[in-house]
Design an enzyme around this catalytic site. Structure first.
Site, PDB file in Angstrom:
ATOM      1  N   ASP A   1       0.729  -1.251   0.108  1.00 41.56           N
ATOM      2  CA  ASP A   1       0.170  -0.084   0.114  1.00 41.56           C
ATOM      3  C   ASP A   1       0.867   1.331   0.033  1.00 41.56           C
ATOM      4  O   ASP A   1       2.025   1.379   0.503  1.00 41.56           O
ATOM      5  CB  ASP A   1      -0.936   0.002   1.332  1.00 41.56           C
ATOM      6  CG  ASP A   1      -2.050  -0.915   1.469  1.00 41.56           C
ATOM      7  OD1 ASP A   1      -2.307  -1.696   0.236  1.00 41.56           O
ATOM      8  OD2 ASP A   1      -2.969  -0.846   2.193  1.00 41.56           O
TER       9      ASP A   1
ATOM     10  N   HIS B   1       3.935  -1.827   3.263  1.00 45.49           N
ATOM     11  CA  HIS B   1       4.205  -0.611   3.007  1.00 45.49           C
ATOM     12  C   HIS B   1       5.559  -0.416   2.343  1.00 45.49           C
ATOM     13  O   HIS B   1       6.650  -0.400   3.425  1.00 45.49           O
ATOM     14  CB  HIS B   1       3.852   0.432   3.730  1.00 45.49           C
ATOM     15  CG  HIS B   1       2.285   0.353   4.338  1.00 45.49           C
ATOM     16  ND1 HIS B   1       2.262  -0.701   5.248  1.00 45.49           N
ATOM     17  CD2 HIS B   1       1.560   0.812   4.181  1.00 45.49           C
ATOM     18  CE1 HIS B   1       0.978  -0.679   5.770  1.00 45.49           C
ATOM     19  NE2 HIS B   1       0.444   0.557   5.176  1.00 45.49           N
TER      20      HIS B   1
END
Length: 249
Positions: free
Chosen positions: A60, A205
């Protein structure tokens, strides 16, 4: 701590987050979607996750400056991931990285323009979070995303109805290393390994310092355990993600 206890805790935390929103109905797991698909033929498909022990690796909040390094790792390991891209400071800044993601076989999804909680926005505001990211990705790759991940995993039926108009389905997760809160690569690796199960979706991430160094070890260890890495659409194949639906392992 036992792996089952950690996984149960993560699932409970996600369930609590979702229940804090207004009504959310029709959530389905990728495995259930796959098993209910009317087209049961897997002939010619690279992976049959009804037989293989599959897991989806997702990232993400990119693309960002470190993303090419992650793409190098994934290319070396022959792993295809699913990227949920953020707009402001990301999709507008790194179109060449988005093109590379697509060229190397990764799935690309939408993670909103500025990472706002969609359940607190009206329809006009939600559109402002979604449209520019759809446009940036389509300009870079020639194809608009069909998947999105709501910031913080917060969503509801009203959000789903609006996202359906964009042709987007929502993808949640079952594994989180909380890598935004630590730079400890060993801890990130342990958290992922402790929570991962068949048909799971891992959330990471790449822009946080401890994450990319953890990825090779995560891939190596999960392969030792018999896992095959797939994109989210491959995880539910031969079913296809349906606009307006929410998928959660």
């Amino acid at each position: 701590m036992k792996r089952s206890t950690v996984a149960a805790g993560a699932a409970a935390a996600l369930a609590l987050t979702l229940s804090a929103c207004s009504t959310l109905t029709g959530v389905i797991s990728p495995a259930d979607a796959r098993n209910k698909a009317t087209d049961a033929a897997h002939h010619g498909r690279p992976v049959d996750c009804s037989k293989a022990k599959c897991v989806a690796l997702t990232f993400d909040g990119g693309p960002s400056a470190p993303t090419p390094k992650l793409l190098d790792v994934l290319k070396k390991e022959k792993v295809h991931a699913t990227f949920f891209l953020q707009g402001k400071g990301h999709t507008e800044k790194y179109p060449q990285t988005i093109r590379r993601m697509a060229a190397e076989g990764h799935e690309i999804g939408n993670h909103t323009w500025s990472h706002k909680d969609l359940t607190k926005l009206d329809e006009k505001q939600i559109r402002a979070e979604i449209e520019p990211v759809q446009d940036d990705i389509e300009k870079a790759t020639g194809k608009a995303p069909r998947l999105m991940r709501p910031p913080h995993g917060t969503t509801n039926d009203d959000v789903s109805k609006i996202l359906k108009k964009f042709g987007l389905s929502q993808i949640l997760w079952s594994v989180t290393a909380k890598d935004f809160a630590t730079t400890d690569t060993d801890l990130i690796t342990k958290r992922v390994l402790d929570q991962t199960h068949r048909d799971g979706i891992i959330l990471l991430h790449e822009r946080y310092a401890g994450t990319i160094p953890a990825v090779p070890g995560i891939i190596k260890e999960l392969r030792k355990q018999g896992y095959t890495f797939v994109t989210v659409p491959q995880l539910m194949s031969p079913a296809t993600p349906q606009p307006g639906k929410v998928y959660r392992p």
